[in-house]
Design a protein around this motif. Structure first.
Motif, PDB file in Angstrom:
ATOM      1  N   ASN A  80     -19.487  32.687 -28.471  1.00  0.00           N
ATOM      2  CA  ASN A  80     -18.318  32.498 -29.387  1.00  0.00           C
ATOM      3  C   ASN A  80     -18.162  30.913 -29.715  1.00  0.00           C
ATOM      4  O   ASN A  80     -18.761  30.239 -29.143  1.00  0.00           O
ATOM      5  N   LEU A  81     -17.523  30.634 -30.975  1.00  0.00           N
ATOM      6  CA  LEU A  81     -17.279  29.414 -31.315  1.00  0.00           C
ATOM      7  C   LEU A  81     -16.639  28.421 -30.401  1.00  0.00           C
ATOM      8  O   LEU A  81     -17.093  27.401 -30.338  1.00  0.00           O
TER       9      LEU A  81
ATOM     10  N   GLU B 111     -18.457  25.051 -29.464  1.00  0.00           N
ATOM     11  CA  GLU B 111     -17.554  23.573 -29.563  1.00  0.00           C
ATOM     12  C   GLU B 111     -17.493  22.739 -28.226  1.00  0.00           C
ATOM     13  O   GLU B 111     -18.046  21.877 -28.359  1.00  0.00           O
TER      14      GLU B 111
ATOM     15  N   VAL C 286     -21.942  35.670 -33.720  1.00  0.00           N
ATOM     16  CA  VAL C 286     -20.799  34.923 -33.792  1.00  0.00           C
ATOM     17  C   VAL C 286     -20.700  34.584 -35.426  1.00  0.00           C
ATOM     18  O   VAL C 286     -21.412  33.642 -36.006  1.00  0.00           O
ATOM     19  N   GLU C 287     -20.181  35.542 -36.088  1.00  0.00           N
ATOM     20  CA  GLU C 287     -20.311  35.428 -37.521  1.00  0.00           C
ATOM     21  C   GLU C 287     -19.486  34.266 -38.292  1.00  0.00           C
ATOM     22  O   GLU C 287     -20.101  33.565 -39.239  1.00  0.00           O
ATOM     23  N   GLU C 288     -18.691  33.610 -37.368  1.00  0.00           N
ATOM     24  CA  GLU C 288     -17.909  32.659 -37.733  1.00  0.00           C
ATOM     25  C   GLU C 288     -18.916  31.224 -37.784  1.00  0.00           C
ATOM     26  O   GLU C 288     -18.350  30.112 -38.327  1.00  0.00           O
ATOM     27  N   ILE C 289     -19.865  31.330 -37.219  1.00  0.00           N
ATOM     28  CA  ILE C 289     -20.951  30.122 -37.057  1.00  0.00           C
ATOM     29  C   ILE C 289     -21.054  29.454 -38.686  1.00  0.00           C
ATOM     30  O   ILE C 289     -21.366  28.572 -38.876  1.00  0.00           O
TER      31      ILE C 289
ATOM     32  N   GLY D 277     -19.319  29.716 -41.601  1.00  0.00           N
ATOM     33  CA  GLY D 277     -18.397  28.768 -42.223  1.00  0.00           C
ATOM     34  C   GLY D 277     -18.265  27.449 -41.215  1.00  0.00           C
ATOM     35  O   GLY D 277     -18.204  26.227 -42.005  1.00  0.00           O
ATOM     36  N   ARG D 278     -18.451  27.409 -39.884  1.00  0.00           N
ATOM     37  CA  ARG D 278     -18.147  26.379 -39.157  1.00  0.00           C
ATOM     38  C   ARG D 278     -19.098  25.127 -39.284  1.00  0.00           C
ATOM     39  O   ARG D 278     -19.073  24.110 -39.442  1.00  0.00           O
TER      40      ARG D 278
ATOM     41  N   SER E 256     -21.729  25.368 -41.796  1.00  0.00           N
ATOM     42  CA  SER E 256     -22.428  25.776 -43.264  1.00  0.00           C
ATOM     43  C   SER E 256     -23.854  26.233 -43.103  1.00  0.00           C
ATOM     44  O   SER E 256     -24.610  25.619 -43.739  1.00  0.00           O
TER      45      SER E 256
END
Length: 115
Positions: free
Chosen positions: A11-12, A16, A64-67, A69-70, A72
């Motif tokens: 997870n994001l 981080e 972790v699909e949002e990777i 966007g986070r 690029s």
């Protein structure tokens, strides 16, 4: 050489935290259906054994699909090296291991040598 363990991050928030808590943080981003990812990972794993002060993590972009966007990420595999939370090195898709090794050597000796 020592055994190198890649931490699985899913997870994001964990990603981080991993980057923030490690002076040298390396992320290997892949997808399940990526044959290049599966072929390259053992080579990267072997190379990273030479850099004991680099914390390593593996992220499956499917989980972790949002990777995307986070960080690029538009293709996989993506290899990212962070120094003090800042991205210093990025390789994607077709990675020339000898060039990657050279770049990693330069950054590692500069950062670790400075301590």
């Amino acid at each position: 050489m020592t055994e190198k363990h890649f931490t699985m991050l899913s997870n994001l928030g964990d990603i981080e935290t991993f980057i923030e808590q490690n002076k040298l943080a390396f992320l290997y981003i892949s997808r399940e259906a990526c044959s290049v990812c599966h072929g390259l990972f053992p080579q990267v794993e072997e190379l990273m054994k030479k850099y004991p002060k680099i914390a390593t993590a593996h992220i499956k972009a499917d989980q972790v699909e949002e990777i995307a966007g986070r960080f690029s990420v538009f293709t996989v595999p993506v290899l990212l090296l962070f120094v003090d939370g800042k991205e210093y090195l990025r390789e994607a898709r077709i990675v020339h291991m000898d060039l990657f090794h050279e770049k990693l050597d330069q950054i590692y000796s500069h950062v670790v040598g400075a301590n």
